[in-house]
Design a protein around this motif. Structure first.
Motif, mmCIF file in Angstrom:
data_model
loop_
_atom_site.group_PDB
_atom_site.id
_atom_site.type_symbol
_atom_site.label_atom_id
_atom_site.label_comp_id
_atom_site.label_asym_id
_atom_site.label_seq_id
_atom_site.Cartn_x
_atom_site.Cartn_y
_atom_site.Cartn_z
ATOM 1 N N GLN A 1 0.331 3.423 11.809
ATOM 2 C CA GLN A 1 -0.168 4.460 12.576
ATOM 3 C C GLN A 1 -0.247 5.794 11.745
ATOM 4 N N VAL A 2 0.832 6.172 11.235
ATOM 5 C CA VAL A 2 0.650 7.394 10.458
ATOM 6 C C VAL A 2 -0.119 7.275 9.277
ATOM 7 N N ILE A 3 -0.103 6.116 8.698
ATOM 8 C CA ILE A 3 -1.324 5.885 7.458
ATOM 9 C C ILE A 3 -2.727 6.109 8.015
ATOM 10 N N ARG A 4 -2.987 5.327 9.299
ATOM 11 C CA ARG A 4 -4.185 5.316 9.633
ATOM 12 C C ARG A 4 -4.773 6.867 10.124
ATOM 13 N N MET A 5 -3.864 7.661 10.549
ATOM 14 C CA MET A 5 -4.056 9.037 10.935
ATOM 15 C C MET A 5 -4.465 9.832 9.778
ATOM 16 N N ALA A 6 -3.762 9.834 8.640
ATOM 17 C CA ALA A 6 -3.954 10.250 7.298
ATOM 18 C C ALA A 6 -5.418 9.813 6.751
ATOM 19 N N LEU A 7 -5.745 8.651 7.006
ATOM 20 C CA LEU A 7 -6.878 8.163 6.515
ATOM 21 C C LEU A 7 -8.065 8.751 7.476
ATOM 22 N N ALA A 8 -7.850 8.635 8.723
ATOM 23 C CA ALA A 8 -8.775 9.322 9.547
ATOM 24 C C ALA A 8 -9.205 10.995 9.243
ATOM 25 N N LYS A 9 -8.197 11.547 8.731
ATOM 26 C CA LYS A 9 -8.486 12.998 8.480
ATOM 27 C C LYS A 9 -9.104 13.079 7.094
ATOM 28 N N GLY A 10 -9.237 12.258 6.271
ATOM 29 C CA GLY A 10 -9.683 12.172 5.047
ATOM 30 C C GLY A 10 -9.331 11.441 3.805
ATOM 31 N N GLY A 11 -8.299 10.853 4.213
ATOM 32 C CA GLY A 11 -7.734 10.118 3.056
ATOM 33 C C GLY A 11 -8.807 8.905 2.681
ATOM 34 N N ASP A 12 -8.832 8.251 1.445
ATOM 35 C CA ASP A 12 -9.671 7.226 1.182
ATOM 36 C C ASP A 12 -9.083 5.846 1.228
ATOM 37 N N SER A 13 -8.014 5.751 0.806
ATOM 38 C CA SER A 13 -7.431 4.336 0.893
ATOM 39 C C SER A 13 -5.826 4.416 0.907
ATOM 40 N N ALA A 14 -5.309 3.455 1.322
ATOM 41 C CA ALA A 14 -3.718 3.662 1.356
ATOM 42 C C ALA A 14 -3.127 2.367 0.591
ATOM 43 N N VAL A 15 -1.712 2.524 0.309
ATOM 44 C CA VAL A 15 -0.783 1.574 -0.110
ATOM 45 C C VAL A 15 0.419 1.771 0.584
ATOM 46 N N ARG A 16 0.715 0.504 1.289
ATOM 47 C CA ARG A 16 2.038 0.578 1.844
ATOM 48 C C ARG A 16 3.008 -0.467 1.258
ATOM 49 N N LEU A 17 4.090 -0.190 0.916
ATOM 50 C CA LEU A 17 5.091 -0.867 0.242
ATOM 51 C C LEU A 17 6.188 -1.320 1.219
#
Ligand SMILES: Cc1cc2nc3c(=O)[nH]c(=O)nc-3n(C[C@H](O)[C@H](O)[C@H](O)COP(=O)(O)OP(=O)(O)OC[C@H]3O[C@@H](n4cnc5c(N)ncnc54)[C@H](O)[C@@H]3O)c2cc1C
Ligand SMILES: Nc1ncnc2c1ncn2[C@@H]1O[C@H](COP(=O)(O)O)[C@@H](O)[C@H]1O
Lengths: 264, 320
Positions: free
Chosen positions: A72-88
Motif C-alpha cells: 500500500q505505501v510502496i504503491r503510493m510512492a510509485l504513484a507519486k513518481g517512483g519507478d520501481s520497488a524492492v520489497r524485502l
C-alpha cells in the motif's frame, strides 16, 4: 541520478483511535486495530527523491522491508513518481534492530548502483533514528542525518542538516551517500489518478532471505546488536486533572479555572 | 564497567545542557568517567566539564571548530582504540545521532539509540527506550561485546551537581586530515518572524489534531479572546499551516508562558521539551492515552472542534 528511497509502513499514531496495547508475549503490540500509513519522514524523503529526479533526471527505486501489506505505501510512492520497488520480505527478518535492518536494506539496493540513498530521519513507531546512518556505514559511503535541504552542486551535494532550535548546518557531501531526511523540507505531493493507475503496472520485486544472500544469523534478532525484550507501560508522575462532561460543560469548567487563576 | 566515555557536545561556542545529563548518568555507575572533548580553543569547556568527570580528554584542534561527523568519528575511533572504554555515551542529538550508528559499526560495538534510562546488570548495560511516541517503554538488552554504545535522549536524566575535579588531559589530534567527502560549510540561523513566542504570556498551541488549516481561524479567535499568541507542533508547521517561528519544541522554540493550551497535540518528547516549563498547561485531546496529559495540569478528553467553539462562548460570557 539513481536514487533509492527507503519507506516504512507504520501505525497511524496521530489517529486518536489508535490504541497501543502490549500483547501477551510482552514483546509485541496488538496491531489488530491499527490503521497503517507511510512513516511521516519517509513521505518527505519520497518527495525529495522525486524532486531530485525531476530536476536532474534519473530513476527512483522505492525500498521496503515489510510484508505484502506494505505494498500500500510502496504503491503510493510509485504513484507519486517512483519507478520501481524492492520489497524485502521474510519471516526471519522479524525483530531486526537498526543494524540488521540496514543489512537487509543494503542487500536490496546493492546491485542498483545508487548515487543517493534517502531514508527518513526517524520512524514514528520504534524511532531509532539509526537505520540510515547504519546503512551508510555498511555501504562504506558518507552520510548526513536530519537533512532538510538538498541542492545538487557539481558532482557533490549541498545539504542542510537541521539541529536543535532549528539551526541549519550546511555541509557539502560527495556521492554516493546516504541522507536521512527530516520532515518539513518540502511539500509532499498527492498522487494523481493517472499516477495511481500507472503505479499498479510498476514492478515490485520481492526478495526473501535467500535472495538477499544473507545468512539467518545476519538478520532478525540473531543479526541484531540490541534486542527489545520486554515492553512496559511507562510509570508516569501526576496526570492532568481531567475535566468531565460534554464540550459545553468542560469548556465552562475550564473558563472558570482560567478566571480563578487570573488568566482571563 | 571499567571506564565510560562521554562525548561532550558544543555548538557555536556553547556547551550544551545534555553534557551534564550524560555525565550525571555516567556518574551513577562505579566506573571511571572520561569526558571526550573535541574542539578548538576549549579550555573553558574543559574546566566546566571537569567537576563532572574523572578525566577530561581534550583534543584541541582547529579541525573541531565545527562539527563534522566524519572527523568526529575518526577521532573517537582512535581514542576508543587507545583507551578501551567499555561504554560510550553519546548525546542523541543532531550531532550525536549523526555518528552513533556509524561509529558503533566501525567499532563492532553493541549499541542502541535514544535511550531514556540505563542500568548496569552484571557487567553489561541494559537500556530503556520509548516506543510509539512515548506510549510504551521497552527494555533493550545487548549482544555481548567488548564495547557498548548508547545515545541519550535530551532531558531524560535530570542533571546533578558536579562534585569531582577530573584532571584535564590534552592529547594530540589523532586524525591526520579532515574528511574529503563531507565538509562543514556554515550555520544558517532560523528565520525570525513577527511574534516572538518565547516572550508570549499565553499560547494557544495547535497540533495535527486540528486536521485542516480551515480550522485555524477558530483557533485564532480563541487566542484573540484570551490575549494569547498562536503556536504549534512541528506537524502543523511542516504542513505549512503556521510559520516556522511559531514551532514549539526541541527543533523550534522553548516557551514558558503563564498558560499553554495544547489543542490536538500528542505530546511527543520533542514537543514537550519546548513547553514543559509553562506555568499552567491545559490539553485537549481525543485520545485519553495521549502523553500530553502527563505534562498537563488540566485535561479535556474530547474533540477540539467541539471544545474550542464552546470555550469561545464561555469566555465571551465571562468577559460579559
Ligand atoms: C529531530 C526531531 C525534532 C523534532 N522537533 C519537534 C519540535 O520542535 N516540535 C514538535 O512539536 N515536534 C517535533 N518533532 C516531531 C515530533 O516527534 C512529533 O512528530 C510531533 O510533535 C507530532 O505533532 P502533533 O502532536 O501535532 O501530531 P500527532 O502526534 O499526530 O498528534 C495529533 C494528536 O491529535 C489528537 N487528535 C486528533 N484529532 C483530534 C480532535 N479532533 N480533537 C482533539 N484531538 C485530536 C490525536 O489523538 C493525537 O494525539 C521532532 C521530531 C524529530 C525527529
Ligand atoms: N522496515 C523498513 N523498511 C524500509 N525502510 C525502513 C524500515 N525501517 C526503517 N526504515 C528506514 O529507516 C528510517 C529510520 O528508521 P529508524 O532508524 O527505525 O528510526 C525510516 O524513516 C525509513 O526510511
Amino acid at each position: 541520478m539513481k536514487i533509492a528511497v527507503c519507506v516504512k509502513q507504520v501505525p497511524d499514531t496521530s489517529d486518536p483511535d489508535t490504541e497501543v496495547h502490549i500483547d501477551s508475549s510482552g514483546k509485541g503490540v496488538d496491531q489488530s486495530k491499527f490503521s497503517f500509513v507511510i512513516n511521516d519522514a519517509d513521505n518527505f524523503a519520497v518527495e525529495e527523491a522525486i524532486l531530485l529526479k525531476e530536476k536532474h533526471g534519473g530513476e527512483v527505486v522505492v525500498v521496503n522491508v515489510g510484508s505484502e501489506a506494505a505494498n500500500q505505501v510502496i504503491r503510493m510512492a510509485l504513484a507519486k513518481g517512483g519507478d520501481s520497488a524492492v520489497r524485502l520480505d521474510d519471516e526471519k527478518f522479524a525483530g531486526s534492530d537498526p543494524v540488521a535492518l540496514a543489512r537487509i536494506l543494503q542487500a536490496g539496493i546493492k546491485d542498483l548502483g545508487c548515487d543517493v540513498v534517502l531514508t527518513g530521519c526517524l520512524a514514528s513507531d520504534d524511532g531509532y533514528g539509526a537505520v540510515g546512518v547504519a546503512l551508510a556505514a555498511l555501504m562504506e559511503v558518507p552520510h548526513a542525518a536530519y537533512v532538510k535541504t538538498v541542492e545538487v552542486l557539481n558532482g557533490t551535494l549541498k545539504i542542510g542538516r537541521e539541529l536543535e532550535g532549528g539551526l541549519l548546518e550546511m555541509d557539502e557531501i560527495s556521492t554516493p551517500c546516504v541522507l536521512t531526511i527530516q520532515t518539513g523540507g518540502n511539500e509532499p505531493r498527492y498522487a494523481s489518478f493517472k499516477g495511481i493507475r500507472e503505479a499498479s503496472k510498476k514492478e515490485i520485486k520481492v526478495m526473501d532471505l535467500a535472495a538477499t544472500g544473507l545468512s539467518e544469523d545476519q538478520v532478525g534478532e540473531a543479526g541484531s546488536v540490541a534486542v527489545m525484550v520486554q515492553y512496559s507501560v511507562p510509570v508516569v508522575g501526576e496526570l492532568a486533572e481531567i475535566l468531565e462532561g460534554d464540550a459545553n460543560e468542560t469548556a465552562g469548567k475550564l473558563a472558570g479555572i482560567l478566571k480563578e487563576k487570573g488568566l482571563v | 564497567m571499567h571506564e565510560i566515555f562521554v562525548l561532550a557536545e558544543h555548538r557555536q561556542g556553547e556547551l550544551r545542557d545534555i553534557n551534564f545529563e550524560m555525565l550525571t548518568l555516567a556518574g551513577k555507575f562505579d566506573s571511571k568517567v572520561t569526558t571526550v572533548l573535541l574542539g578548538s580553543g576549549v579550555d573553558d569547556f574543559a574546566s566546566k566539564l571537569a567537576p563532572f568527570s574523572d578525566k577530561v580528554l581534550v583534543v584541541d584542534d582547529p579541525m573541531f571548530e565545527s562539527f563534522n561527523a566524519l572527523d568526529y568519528q575518526a577521532a573517537l575511533k582512535a581514542l576508543i582504540e587507545q583507551e578501551k572504554p567499555h561504554l560510550v555515551i553519546i548525546p542523541n542529538t543532531g550531532q550525536g545521532a549523526d555518528i552513533l550508528a556509524s561509529l558503533a559499526l566501525a567499532m563492532e560495538a553493541s549499541f542502541t539509540s535514544d535511550i531514556i534510562g540505563l542500568e548496569i546488570e552484571g557487567d553489561k548495560p541494559v537500556a530503556t527506550r520509548a516506543f510509539y511516541g512515548g506510549k510504551i517503554n521497552g527494555r533493550i538488552e545487548f549482544k555481548d561485546a567488548d564495547l557498548y554504545m548508547v545515545g541519550l535522549r535530551e532531558g531524560a536524566i535530570p542533571a546533578g551537581e558536579g562534585t569531582k575535579s577530573g584532571e584535564i588531559v590534552k592529547v594530540d589530534n589523532p586524525v591526520g586530515a579532515t574528511a574529503e567527502n563531507r565538509k562543514f560549510l556554515e550555520y544558517v540561523q532560523p528565520e525570525i518572524g513577527d511574534v516572538d513566542i518565547t516572550q508570549s504570556a499565553m499560547l494557544v498551541s495547535v497540533g495535527r489534531g486540528i486536521r485542516e488549516d480551515k480550522n485555524l481561524p477558530m483557533i485564532e479567535d480563541l487566542a484573540k479572546l484570551l490575549g494569547a499568541d498562536v503556536s504549534g507542533s512541528r506537524a502543523v508547521v511542516d504542513a505549512g499551516w503556521l510559520p516556522t517561528d511559531r514551532q514549539v519544541g526541541i527543533s523550534g522554540k522553548t516557551v514558558k508562558p503563564k498558560l499553554y493550551l495544547a489543542l490536538g497535540i500528542s505530546g511527543a518528547f520533542q514537543h514537550v521539551t519546548g513547553m514543559k516549563g509553562s506555568d499552567v498547561v491545559v490539553a485537549v485531546n481525543k485520545d485519553p492515552d495521549a502523553p500530553i496529559f502527563q505534562y498537563a495540569d488540566y485535561g479535556i478528553v474530547d474533540d477540539l472542534l467541539k471544545v474550542v467553539p464552546a470555550m469561545i462562548d464561555k469566555i465571551k460570557e465571562l468577559k460579559g
